[in-house]
Scaffold this motif. Structure first.
Motif, mmCIF file in Angstrom:
data_model
loop_
_atom_site.group_PDB
_atom_site.id
_atom_site.type_symbol
_atom_site.label_atom_id
_atom_site.label_comp_id
_atom_site.label_asym_id
_atom_site.label_seq_id
_atom_site.Cartn_x
_atom_site.Cartn_y
_atom_site.Cartn_z
ATOM 1 N N GLU A 141 -8.001 0.485 -24.199
ATOM 2 C CA GLU A 141 -7.099 -0.127 -25.345
ATOM 3 C C GLU A 141 -5.676 0.398 -25.196
ATOM 4 O OE1 GLU A 141 -8.609 -2.376 -27.119
ATOM 5 O OE2 GLU A 141 -10.545 -2.072 -26.491
ATOM 6 N N PRO A 142 -4.942 -0.433 -25.729
ATOM 7 C CA PRO A 142 -3.395 0.005 -25.812
ATOM 8 C C PRO A 142 -3.278 1.277 -26.387
ATOM 9 C CG PRO A 142 -3.632 -2.121 -26.666
ATOM 10 C CD PRO A 142 -5.235 -1.717 -26.536
ATOM 11 N N GLY A 143 -2.611 2.209 -25.635
ATOM 12 C CA GLY A 143 -2.346 3.407 -26.204
ATOM 13 C C GLY A 143 -3.113 4.536 -25.061
ATOM 14 N N ASP A 144 -4.275 4.187 -24.521
ATOM 15 C CA ASP A 144 -4.969 5.031 -23.799
ATOM 16 C C ASP A 144 -3.748 5.721 -22.621
ATOM 17 O OD1 ASP A 144 -6.983 4.484 -25.431
ATOM 18 O OD2 ASP A 144 -8.164 3.364 -24.148
ATOM 19 N N GLY A 145 -4.167 6.868 -22.241
ATOM 20 C CA GLY A 145 -3.612 7.431 -21.131
ATOM 21 C C GLY A 145 -4.437 7.544 -20.017
ATOM 22 N N LEU A 146 -3.862 6.974 -18.940
ATOM 23 C CA LEU A 146 -4.486 7.098 -17.463
ATOM 24 C C LEU A 146 -3.912 8.063 -16.405
ATOM 25 C CD1 LEU A 146 -5.108 3.301 -17.159
ATOM 26 C CD2 LEU A 146 -7.026 4.855 -17.971
ATOM 27 N N ALA A 147 -4.635 8.385 -15.429
ATOM 28 C CA ALA A 147 -4.298 9.152 -14.637
ATOM 29 C C ALA A 147 -4.544 8.468 -13.097
ATOM 30 C CB ALA A 147 -4.664 10.659 -14.416
ATOM 31 N N VAL A 148 -3.684 8.297 -12.412
ATOM 32 C CA VAL A 148 -3.693 7.649 -11.081
ATOM 33 C C VAL A 148 -3.774 8.830 -9.902
ATOM 34 C CG1 VAL A 148 -2.916 5.971 -9.528
ATOM 35 C CG2 VAL A 148 -2.389 5.684 -11.784
ATOM 36 N N VAL B 286 -8.401 7.423 -13.557
ATOM 37 C CA VAL B 286 -9.534 7.830 -14.650
ATOM 38 C C VAL B 286 -8.533 7.985 -15.918
ATOM 39 C CG1 VAL B 286 -10.569 9.261 -12.726
ATOM 40 C CG2 VAL B 286 -8.693 10.216 -14.109
ATOM 41 N N GLU B 287 -9.460 7.871 -16.874
ATOM 42 C CA GLU B 287 -9.164 8.063 -18.244
ATOM 43 C C GLU B 287 -8.281 9.468 -18.332
ATOM 44 O OE1 GLU B 287 -11.595 6.034 -21.281
ATOM 45 O OE2 GLU B 287 -13.036 6.757 -19.965
ATOM 46 N N LEU B 288 -7.390 9.855 -19.418
ATOM 47 C CA LEU B 288 -6.909 11.158 -19.785
ATOM 48 C C LEU B 288 -8.181 11.640 -20.610
ATOM 49 C CD1 LEU B 288 -3.038 10.747 -19.934
ATOM 50 C CD2 LEU B 288 -4.668 11.777 -18.043
ATOM 51 N N GLU B 289 -8.526 10.955 -21.449
ATOM 52 C CA GLU B 289 -9.592 11.432 -22.424
ATOM 53 C C GLU B 289 -11.059 10.295 -22.375
ATOM 54 O OE1 GLU B 289 -8.449 12.211 -26.469
ATOM 55 O OE2 GLU B 289 -6.328 12.451 -25.865
ATOM 56 N N GLU B 290 -12.103 10.929 -21.993
ATOM 57 C CA GLU B 290 -13.137 10.052 -22.120
ATOM 58 C C GLU B 290 -13.664 9.683 -23.529
ATOM 59 O OE1 GLU B 290 -16.017 11.683 -19.496
ATOM 60 O OE2 GLU B 290 -15.057 11.689 -17.632
ATOM 61 N N ARG B 291 -13.750 8.310 -23.467
ATOM 62 C CA ARG B 291 -14.092 7.897 -24.750
ATOM 63 C C ARG B 291 -15.680 7.272 -24.801
ATOM 64 N NH1 ARG B 291 -8.589 7.541 -24.912
ATOM 65 N NH2 ARG B 291 -7.405 8.281 -26.603
ATOM 66 N N GLY B 292 -16.346 7.099 -23.778
ATOM 67 C CA GLY B 292 -17.690 6.685 -23.584
ATOM 68 C C GLY B 292 -17.774 5.197 -23.920
ATOM 69 N N SER C 86 0.452 4.829 -19.399
ATOM 70 C CA SER C 86 -0.382 4.371 -20.668
ATOM 71 C C SER C 86 -0.671 2.914 -20.720
ATOM 72 C CB SER C 86 0.650 4.676 -21.836
ATOM 73 O OG SER C 86 0.820 6.156 -21.723
ATOM 74 N N VAL C 87 -1.658 2.480 -21.485
ATOM 75 C CA VAL C 87 -1.963 1.171 -21.467
ATOM 76 C C VAL C 87 -1.140 0.574 -22.471
ATOM 77 C CG1 VAL C 87 -3.936 -0.434 -22.266
ATOM 78 C CG2 VAL C 87 -4.521 1.547 -20.846
ATOM 79 N N LEU C 88 -0.560 -0.651 -21.998
ATOM 80 C CA LEU C 88 0.203 -1.477 -22.848
ATOM 81 C C LEU C 88 -0.475 -2.379 -23.702
ATOM 82 C CD1 LEU C 88 3.607 -1.888 -20.861
ATOM 83 C CD2 LEU C 88 3.205 -0.231 -22.844
ATOM 84 N N TYR C 89 -1.091 -3.246 -23.029
ATOM 85 C CA TYR C 89 -1.732 -4.176 -23.477
ATOM 86 C C TYR C 89 -3.120 -4.661 -22.525
ATOM 87 C CZ TYR C 89 2.790 -5.422 -25.036
ATOM 88 O OH TYR C 89 4.198 -5.114 -25.480
ATOM 89 N N ARG C 90 -4.299 -5.483 -23.358
ATOM 90 C CA ARG C 90 -5.337 -5.969 -22.332
ATOM 91 C C ARG C 90 -4.866 -7.622 -22.485
ATOM 92 N NH1 ARG C 90 -10.044 -3.131 -21.509
ATOM 93 N NH2 ARG C 90 -10.823 -5.246 -21.044
ATOM 94 N N LYS C 91 -5.414 -8.303 -21.578
ATOM 95 C CA LYS C 91 -5.337 -9.623 -21.403
ATOM 96 C C LYS C 91 -6.205 -10.393 -20.734
ATOM 97 C CE LYS C 91 -1.657 -12.855 -19.913
ATOM 98 N NZ LYS C 91 -0.162 -12.837 -19.093
ATOM 99 N N HIS C 92 -6.482 -11.354 -21.029
ATOM 100 C CA HIS C 92 -7.574 -12.334 -20.512
ATOM 101 C C HIS C 92 -7.134 -13.581 -19.807
ATOM 102 C CE1 HIS C 92 -11.760 -13.610 -19.252
ATOM 103 N NE2 HIS C 92 -11.390 -14.887 -19.602
ATOM 104 N N SER C 93 -7.078 -13.868 -18.569
ATOM 105 C CA SER C 93 -6.423 -14.968 -18.096
ATOM 106 C C SER C 93 -7.064 -15.646 -16.945
ATOM 107 C CB SER C 93 -4.994 -14.832 -17.887
ATOM 108 O OG SER C 93 -4.454 -15.976 -17.393
ATOM 109 N N GLY C 94 -7.555 -16.787 -16.791
ATOM 110 C CA GLY C 94 -8.109 -17.439 -15.802
ATOM 111 C C GLY C 94 -9.409 -16.786 -15.438
ATOM 112 N N GLY C 95 -10.287 -16.385 -16.195
ATOM 113 C CA GLY C 95 -11.721 -15.679 -15.874
ATOM 114 C C GLY C 95 -11.299 -14.451 -15.523
ATOM 115 N N LYS C 96 -10.019 -13.705 -15.731
ATOM 116 C CA LYS C 96 -10.011 -12.237 -15.404
ATOM 117 C C LYS C 96 -9.513 -11.456 -16.643
ATOM 118 C CE LYS C 96 -8.482 -10.852 -11.292
ATOM 119 N NZ LYS C 96 -9.558 -10.413 -10.526
ATOM 120 N N ASP C 97 -9.762 -10.094 -16.485
ATOM 121 C CA ASP C 97 -9.383 -9.472 -17.290
ATOM 122 C C ASP C 97 -8.449 -8.513 -16.774
ATOM 123 O OD1 ASP C 97 -10.899 -9.920 -19.641
ATOM 124 O OD2 ASP C 97 -12.638 -9.146 -18.859
ATOM 125 N N PHE C 98 -7.106 -8.496 -17.533
ATOM 126 C CA PHE C 98 -6.177 -7.341 -17.123
ATOM 127 C C PHE C 98 -5.917 -6.445 -17.924
ATOM 128 C CE2 PHE C 98 -5.435 -11.562 -15.325
ATOM 129 C CZ PHE C 98 -4.923 -11.447 -14.046
#
Length: 381
Positions: free
Chosen positions: A324-331, A289-295, A254-266
Motif C-alpha cells: 500500500e502507499p507509504g510502505d517501505g521496501l528494500a531492494v 522485501v518489505e521493511l515491515e512485514e504486515r502479513g 517507498s510505495v507511492l501508488y498502486r495501479k491496475h491497467s491492462g490486466g496487470k497490477d503495478f
C-alpha cells in the motif's frame, strides 16, 4: 561487516600464493568504502582519471593502483605516468605506443601490464562478458608477444604483469581455469624469449547471489588457481568488485501508488532506473522485501518507478505481499553497480548514501538537491 568478511575470505583462500587483491573501484566508488578496503590491505583497480583521483583521495598508495580500461586518453595516461602507479594495463598496440611516447616526454619509467583477451566464453550477461574474442577488451593472443618485445626493447618500459579479465558475475570456476592456462602458455613463451613479468593478473568477476545463483566461493577458486599459479613464483593479482560490495548494499524506496491497467497490477515506487539501472539495462533480478512485514496476501505485480520510460522498472511479474502507499521496501544486492551508475535523468536528484557499520551509521554522501543539478549552468554568455 559483509565487506570485511568477503575480503578476508578471499585473502585467506589465496594465502598459499603471493598475491594482491585490487578492488575494482567501478563497482562502488564511495570514498568511505574505498577507505575501508584500503585499511583492509587492498589495492585498487581503476578505469579512469576520476577513479584515480578518488583512490588517491582515499589514501591508496600509488604503487598499489592498477590502471585498466580500453579507452584511456593521453591526459589520463599522462596522469598515470606522473603518479607512478603500480602498473598500467594496456589493451592495444596503439595505446602502448602512446604510453611509450608519454614516458619519453616525461622521462619516467612505467610499469606495463599487458591485458590479454584469452578468448574465453563465460555464462553471464553479454554486456559484462569481457574475455571473449571479437569484443573491445584486451590484446588478442597473437598480438601479445610483439607487444611484450616492444616493452622489453624500450628503455623506460618494464613488463610488470600479464593480465586478463573474463567478465562479471561469473559463478563457474571453469572459465578461470581455461583463461589461466592460456595466460600460463603465454608466460612460458615470454620466459623463453627472455622476458619475465613481475606478476600475473587473473582479474575479477566473482559472482554473488541475486536470486538462485550458487556463487563461486573463494576456496573453490583457490583450489583451481593455486596449483596452476604456484609454480610460477609470480605475485598473483585479483580484481574483485561486485564480490566484495554487492551484497553489502540495499536501495530503500517507498510505495507511492498502486495501479491496475491492462490486466496487470503495478506498484509505483519513488525509486527508478535513474537510481538502480541494472534491472532495466541488464534485465537483472534484485530481491525486494518489505521493511515491515504486515502479513498481507501476496499478489503478482510489476514494481515500477517514476521515470518517464516504459523500461523504468525494478521488478516485473514479481510475487510480493500486498503493498500500500507509504510502505517501505528494500531492494537487495544494490551495493555494486548501483549508485555509481545512477543518473539525473528527468532531472531527478540522486539519493543519499548511508554507511552502517558495527551498529553505527553516518551519511557518506547527502541526498542531492534540485538546485545542485543546474547550479553550474549558464543561461547566456
Amino acid at each position: 561487516d559483509i565487506i570485511r568478511a568477503r575480503y578476508r575470505a578471499l585473502d585467506t583462500a589465496m594465502d598459499a600464493l603471493p598475491h594482491r587483491i585490487c578492488y575494482a573501484v567501478k563497482a562502488n566508488s564511495t570514498l568511505a568504502i574505498l577507505r575501508l578496503l584500503r585499511d583492509l590491505g587492498a589495492g585498487a583497480d581503476i578505469v579512469s582519471a576520476g577513479e584515480l583521483a578518488r583512490v588517491l583521495a582515499a589514501g591508496f598508495p600509488a604503487d598499489r593502483i592498477v590502471f585498466s580500461g580500453v579507452g584511456k586518453s593521453a591526459a589520463e595516461l599522462t596522469a598515470a605516468v606522473r603518479a607512478d602507479l603500480g602498473h598500467v594495463n594496456v589493451e592495444s598496440r596503439e595505446e602502448l605506443e602512446l604510453l611509450a611516447r608519454i614516458a619519453e616526454r616525461e622521462q619516467r619509467r612505467v610499469s606495463i601490464g599487458l591485458r590479454v583477451n584469452p578468448d574465453v566464453t563465460t555464462e553471464t550477461h553479454p554486456y559484462i562478458s569481457t574475455g571473449k574474442s571479437g569484443i573491445k577488451f584486451g590484446l588478442p593472443i597473437d598480438q601479445v608477444m610483439p607487444a611484450a618485445l616492444f616493452v622489453a626493447a624500450h628503455p623506460l618500459l618494464d613488463l610488470g604483469a600479464i593480465a586478463m579479465h573474463l567478465g562479471s558475475q561469473i559463478t563457474s570456476v571453469a572459465p578461470y581455469r581455461v583463461g589461466t592456462e592460456r595466460l600460463l602458455a603465454l608466460l612460458q613463451r615470454l620466459i623463453q624469449s627472455g622476458i619475465r613479468p613481475g606478476a600475473i593478473d587473473v582479474g575479477g568477476g566473482l559472482g554473488i547471489r541475486y536470486a538462485d545463483e550458487t556463487p563461486l566461493e573463494p576456496a573453490r577458486l583457490a583450489d583451481v588457481l593455486v596449483p596452476l599459479l604456484a609454480p610460477t613464483g609470480l605475485t598473483v593479482y585479483l580484481e574483485p568488485g561486485r564480490y566484495l560490495v554487492g551484497s553489502a548494499g540495499v536501495l530503500l524506496t517507498s510505495v507511492l501508488y498502486r495501479k491496475h491497467s491492462g490486466g496487470k497490477d503495478f506498484v509505483i515506487v519513488d525509486a527508478g532506473m535513474n537510481d538502480l539501472v541494472r534491472p532495466s539495462h541488464y534485465q537483472a533480478y534484485h530481491e525486494i522485501v518489505e521493511l515491515e512485514e504486515r502479513g498481507r496476501a501476496a499478489a503478482q505485480v510489476d514494481v515500477v518507478g517514476p521515470v518517464c520510460e516504459t523500461g523504468d522498472f525494478l521488478a516485473l511479474d514479481r510475487t510480493l505481499p500486498g503493498l500500500e502507499p507509504g510502505d517501505g521496501l528494500a531492494v537487495l544486492g544494490a551495493g555494486a553497480y548501483g549508485f555509481v551508475m545512477a543518473s539525473n535523468y528527468n532531472s531527478r536528484p540522486r539519493p543519499a548514501e548511508i554507511i552502517v557499520d558495527e551498529g553505527k551509521w553516518w551519511i557518506a554522501r547527502p541526498r542531492e538537491t534540485v538546485d545542485a543539478l543546474f547550479n553550474t549552468e549558464r543561461l547566456v554568455r
